[in-house]
Design an enzyme around this catalytic site. Sequence first.
Site, PDB file in Angstrom:
ATOM      1  N   ARG A  20      41.544  52.041  44.220  1.00 50.10           N
ATOM      2  CA  ARG A  20      42.769  52.435  44.933  1.00 50.10           C
ATOM      3  C   ARG A  20      43.219  51.379  45.947  1.00 50.10           C
ATOM      4  O   ARG A  20      43.662  51.679  47.033  1.00 50.10           O
ATOM      5  CB  ARG A  20      42.617  53.807  45.633  1.00 50.10           C
ATOM      6  CG  ARG A  20      42.056  54.904  44.753  1.00 50.10           C
ATOM      7  CD  ARG A  20      42.882  55.163  43.487  1.00 50.10           C
ATOM      8  NE  ARG A  20      42.267  56.232  42.710  1.00 50.10           N
ATOM      9  CZ  ARG A  20      41.455  56.017  41.667  1.00 50.10           C
ATOM     10  NH1 ARG A  20      41.190  54.781  41.246  1.00 50.10           N
ATOM     11  NH2 ARG A  20      40.945  57.035  41.006  1.00 50.10           N
TER      12      ARG A  20
ATOM     13  N   PHE B 261      37.911  51.395  20.329  1.00 54.69           N
ATOM     14  CA  PHE B 261      37.710  50.061  20.923  1.00 54.69           C
ATOM     15  C   PHE B 261      37.786  50.164  22.422  1.00 54.69           C
ATOM     16  O   PHE B 261      38.155  51.209  22.948  1.00 54.69           O
ATOM     17  CB  PHE B 261      38.727  49.030  20.396  1.00 54.69           C
ATOM     18  CG  PHE B 261      40.164  49.372  20.646  1.00 54.69           C
ATOM     19  CD1 PHE B 261      40.798  48.989  21.826  1.00 54.69           C
ATOM     20  CD2 PHE B 261      40.901  50.093  19.705  1.00 54.69           C
ATOM     21  CE1 PHE B 261      42.147  49.321  22.060  1.00 54.69           C
ATOM     22  CE2 PHE B 261      42.241  50.427  19.926  1.00 54.69           C
ATOM     23  CZ  PHE B 261      42.854  50.029  21.098  1.00 54.69           C
TER      24      PHE B 261
ATOM     25  N   TYR C 179      47.433  55.566  32.962  1.00 57.64           N
ATOM     26  CA  TYR C 179      48.188  54.461  32.364  1.00 57.64           C
ATOM     27  C   TYR C 179      49.702  54.646  32.272  1.00 57.64           C
ATOM     28  O   TYR C 179      50.419  53.676  32.037  1.00 57.64           O
ATOM     29  CB  TYR C 179      47.622  54.143  30.974  1.00 57.64           C
ATOM     30  CG  TYR C 179      46.237  53.524  31.071  1.00 57.64           C
ATOM     31  CD1 TYR C 179      46.076  52.204  31.468  1.00 57.64           C
ATOM     32  CD2 TYR C 179      45.093  54.269  30.801  1.00 57.64           C
ATOM     33  CE1 TYR C 179      44.809  51.636  31.583  1.00 57.64           C
ATOM     34  CE2 TYR C 179      43.826  53.706  30.910  1.00 57.64           C
ATOM     35  CZ  TYR C 179      43.699  52.390  31.299  1.00 57.64           C
ATOM     36  OH  TYR C 179      42.449  51.829  31.421  1.00 57.64           O
TER      37      TYR C 179
ATOM     38  N   VAL D 200      38.210  48.254  30.796  1.00 57.58           N
ATOM     39  CA  VAL D 200      38.956  48.340  32.052  1.00 57.58           C
ATOM     40  C   VAL D 200      38.115  49.066  33.103  1.00 57.58           C
ATOM     41  O   VAL D 200      37.680  50.198  32.876  1.00 57.58           O
ATOM     42  CB  VAL D 200      40.279  49.111  31.844  1.00 57.58           C
ATOM     43  CG1 VAL D 200      40.987  49.332  33.171  1.00 57.58           C
ATOM     44  CG2 VAL D 200      41.163  48.387  30.855  1.00 57.58           C
TER      45      VAL D 200
ATOM     46  N   VAL E 128      37.144  49.228  37.649  1.00 59.03           N
ATOM     47  CA  VAL E 128      37.115  48.713  39.019  1.00 59.03           C
ATOM     48  C   VAL E 128      35.896  49.320  39.704  1.00 59.03           C
ATOM     49  O   VAL E 128      35.579  50.507  39.495  1.00 59.03           O
ATOM     50  CB  VAL E 128      38.427  49.073  39.765  1.00 59.03           C
ATOM     51  CG1 VAL E 128      38.318  48.792  41.260  1.00 59.03           C
ATOM     52  CG2 VAL E 128      39.597  48.292  39.166  1.00 59.03           C
TER      53      VAL E 128
ATOM     54  N   LEU F 225      43.491  47.393  39.649  1.00 59.57           N
ATOM     55  CA  LEU F 225      43.886  47.645  38.262  1.00 59.57           C
ATOM     56  C   LEU F 225      45.345  47.226  38.057  1.00 59.57           C
ATOM     57  O   LEU F 225      45.682  46.580  37.064  1.00 59.57           O
ATOM     58  CB  LEU F 225      43.710  49.129  37.903  1.00 59.57           C
ATOM     59  CG  LEU F 225      44.241  49.485  36.504  1.00 59.57           C
ATOM     60  CD1 LEU F 225      43.478  48.743  35.419  1.00 59.57           C
ATOM     61  CD2 LEU F 225      44.198  50.978  36.255  1.00 59.57           C
TER      62      LEU F 225
HETATM   63  C1  LIG Z   1      41.100  51.161  28.221  1.00 59.70           C
HETATM   64  C2  LIG Z   1      39.888  51.541  29.026  1.00 59.70           C
HETATM   65  O1  LIG Z   1      38.989  50.767  29.146  1.00 59.70           O
HETATM   66  S1  LIG Z   1      39.867  53.049  29.756  1.00 59.70           S
HETATM   67  C3  LIG Z   1      38.580  52.954  31.013  1.00 59.70           C
HETATM   68  C4  LIG Z   1      39.172  52.998  32.381  1.00 59.70           C
HETATM   69  N1  LIG Z   1      38.085  52.903  33.349  1.00 59.70           N
HETATM   70  C5  LIG Z   1      37.525  53.964  33.957  1.00 59.70           C
HETATM   71  O2  LIG Z   1      37.913  55.103  33.777  1.00 59.70           O
HETATM   72  C6  LIG Z   1      36.373  53.648  34.861  1.00 59.70           C
HETATM   73  C7  LIG Z   1      36.420  54.411  36.170  1.00 59.70           C
HETATM   74  N2  LIG Z   1      37.651  54.182  36.938  1.00 59.70           N
HETATM   75  C8  LIG Z   1      37.971  52.963  37.424  1.00 59.70           C
HETATM   76  O3  LIG Z   1      37.308  51.974  37.181  1.00 59.70           O
HETATM   77  C9  LIG Z   1      39.222  52.865  38.284  1.00 59.70           C
HETATM   78  O4  LIG Z   1      39.389  54.053  39.007  1.00 59.70           O
HETATM   79  C10 LIG Z   1      40.510  52.594  37.477  1.00 59.70           C
HETATM   80  C11 LIG Z   1      40.339  51.322  36.647  1.00 59.70           C
HETATM   81  C12 LIG Z   1      40.823  53.748  36.534  1.00 59.70           C
HETATM   82  C13 LIG Z   1      41.680  52.450  38.451  1.00 59.70           C
HETATM   83  O5  LIG Z   1      41.533  51.268  39.200  1.00 59.70           O
HETATM   84  P1  LIG Z   1      42.196  51.092  40.663  1.00 59.70           P
HETATM   85  O6  LIG Z   1      42.014  49.664  41.041  1.00 59.70           O
HETATM   86  O7  LIG Z   1      41.708  52.134  41.567  1.00 59.70           O
HETATM   87  O8  LIG Z   1      43.718  51.349  40.338  1.00 59.70           O
HETATM   88  P2  LIG Z   1      44.921  50.946  41.304  1.00 59.70           P
HETATM   89  O9  LIG Z   1      44.444  50.878  42.722  1.00 59.70           O
HETATM   90  O10 LIG Z   1      45.611  49.748  40.781  1.00 59.70           O
HETATM   91  O11 LIG Z   1      45.835  52.235  41.123  1.00 59.70           O
HETATM   92  C14 LIG Z   1      47.184  52.196  40.816  1.00 59.70           C
HETATM   93  C15 LIG Z   1      47.728  53.604  40.882  1.00 59.70           C
HETATM   94  O12 LIG Z   1      47.099  54.390  39.888  1.00 59.70           O
HETATM   95  C16 LIG Z   1      46.518  55.555  40.482  1.00 59.70           C
HETATM   96  N3  LIG Z   1      45.264  55.807  39.768  1.00 59.70           N
HETATM   97  C17 LIG Z   1      44.276  54.934  39.569  1.00 59.70           C
HETATM   98  N4  LIG Z   1      43.277  55.508  38.867  1.00 59.70           N
HETATM   99  C18 LIG Z   1      43.671  56.764  38.626  1.00 59.70           C
HETATM  100  C19 LIG Z   1      43.061  57.842  37.950  1.00 59.70           C
HETATM  101  N5  LIG Z   1      41.845  57.727  37.399  1.00 59.70           N
HETATM  102  N6  LIG Z   1      43.738  59.003  37.862  1.00 59.70           N
HETATM  103  C20 LIG Z   1      44.963  59.124  38.429  1.00 59.70           C
HETATM  104  N7  LIG Z   1      45.592  58.122  39.098  1.00 59.70           N
HETATM  105  C21 LIG Z   1      44.938  56.950  39.190  1.00 59.70           C
HETATM  106  C22 LIG Z   1      46.268  55.163  41.919  1.00 59.70           C
HETATM  107  O13 LIG Z   1      46.205  56.292  42.761  1.00 59.70           O
HETATM  108  C23 LIG Z   1      47.463  54.306  42.214  1.00 59.70           C
HETATM  109  O14 LIG Z   1      48.582  55.147  42.493  1.00 59.70           O
HETATM  110  P3  LIG Z   1      49.710  54.718  43.538  1.00 59.70           P
HETATM  111  O15 LIG Z   1      50.292  53.441  43.008  1.00 59.70           O
HETATM  112  O16 LIG Z   1      50.651  55.865  43.522  1.00 59.70           O
HETATM  113  O17 LIG Z   1      48.995  54.515  44.829  1.00 59.70           O
END
Ligand SMILES: CC(=O)SCCNC(=O)CCNC(=O)[C@H](O)C(C)(C)COP(=O)(O)OP(=O)(O)OC[C@H]1O[C@@H](n2cnc3c(N)ncnc32)[C@H](O)[C@@H]1OP(=O)(O)O
Length: 395
Positions: free
Chosen positions: A91, A395, A124, A83, A85, A95
């Site tokens: 943001r 995983f 999540y 997962v 972005v 996701l």
């Molecule tokens: C199962 C796995 O693979 S775990 C690995 C996850 N990936 C990572 O950690 C890699 C680095 N991070 C990223 O790639 C991105 O920041 C992601 C995937 C975690 C989030 O993607 P985004 O497209 O920014 O998420 P999206 O815009 O859909 O956010 C939805 C909500 O979650 C919140 N959110 C997103 N990421 C985070 C975070 N890391 N911590 C806290 N809140 C978050 C957003 O603020 C948003 O809140 P809102 O609805 O109140 O405005």
Amino acid sequence: MGETEVRVLSESEYRDANDLFRRAVLFPLADDEQWAASSQCMEPGRVLGAFLDGELAGTAWSMTSSLAVPGGAELPAAAVTGVAVRADSTRRGLLTGMIRFQLDDAARRGEVVAMLHASEGGIYERFGYGVASRVRNVEIDRTRARLRRSVPRGGQVRLVSLEQALRLMPALYRTCGRDRAGRIHRPDGWWQGRSALMNKSQAVAVHADDSGADDGFVVYQPRGESSTVDVWDLVAANDVAAIELWRFLLDIDLVTTVAGFERPVDEPVEWWLTDRRACRTTGVSDDLWVRLVDVLAALRARTYGRGEPVVLEVVDEFRPANTGCYRISPDGATTCDDAPQLTLDAAALAALYLGDQTASALATAGLVQVHDPQALTNADLLFPLQRPPWCGTGF
Ligand SMILES: CC(=O)SCCNC(=O)CCNC(=O)[C@H](O)C(C)(C)COP(=O)(O)OP(=O)(O)OC[C@H]1O[C@@H](n2cnc3c(N)ncnc32)[C@H](O)[C@@H]1OP(=O)(O)O
């Protein structure tokens, strides 16, 4: 804000998605060996891309798996990974779009739950994932560690070549630990990925019982130049096999520390040792995050303790079809129209589901709203703390 689209990627797009993922988790881009490993976990039809103005800006993958639940049933499950972005596109809901697509896809496939290991604790829960199991890291000071005389002995441990190990381990894993909730099916792609990642410094030892039947294995590796051995995977069908594999690790010459990663929180290592302080817990953290995709099917699949029936109101904003009242009794779960006694959301239900937390504990955090105090006591009896659930598979 640009135009967004989520779709299934074709195989020719997988390497770009993998690069995107690795950049987002701050890993260097994959060399050919690492790419060979990661690509095995990319199942056709299950690798998603999120596009912003036509450019790949996010990805999320899942593997076909299953999850063991209290009572022993194994539920079809999506094992979610990869997962990410792109840092310049976060943001903006990418996701959120991918998770929605992925959960709908899991439901179409008949998968009752989705599960993942989270990079951060704040991501999540909003999507209905809850922490369903925990793990413990330990370090054992080998110079002080002696197993008690009363600890059972049996069978034999032998080192095997990596080729032999890769032939033996999948079948052995299938027979081990089936009675513990949280155990997942390791898909073929997972094993192929493991095989591509196993390197010359990793070693595998297998335990056979007194009849000569294999019943456990451990994958371990010396840590760099140090005298620490890291235990990456220790799987055993019974207590004697687990003990003998640990005994083997603690008998390796020149080693000063044996470090176990992501072990079950109830693995009683301290009790096996004459000096329990030779084993130090270096951390306890969340393990499997579970999302009930189909709440009724999930609730029906597990067993319950003895207690008066309880009416749970589940509020599932992300998958509203799950919202409703469920009557839980020792005989199972049904939907109902009765007045709710307890209200909770999908993430809190997931935390209860495998038996890692009680309703009372969640109520202290306001995650279970109590309309009838007696129902909380009854819920604790129906969803009793189980032998701690444990996944044990990265995983
Ligand atoms: C199962 C796995 O693979 S775990 C690995 C996850 N990936 C990572 O950690 C890699 C680095 N991070 C990223 O790639 C991105 O920041 C992601 C995937 C975690 C989030 O993607 P985004 O497209 O920014 O998420 P999206 O815009 O859909 O956010 C939805 C909500 O979650 C919140 N959110 C997103 N990421 C985070 C975070 N890391 N911590 C806290 N809140 C978050 C957003 O603020 C948003 O809140 P809102 O609805 O109140 O405005």
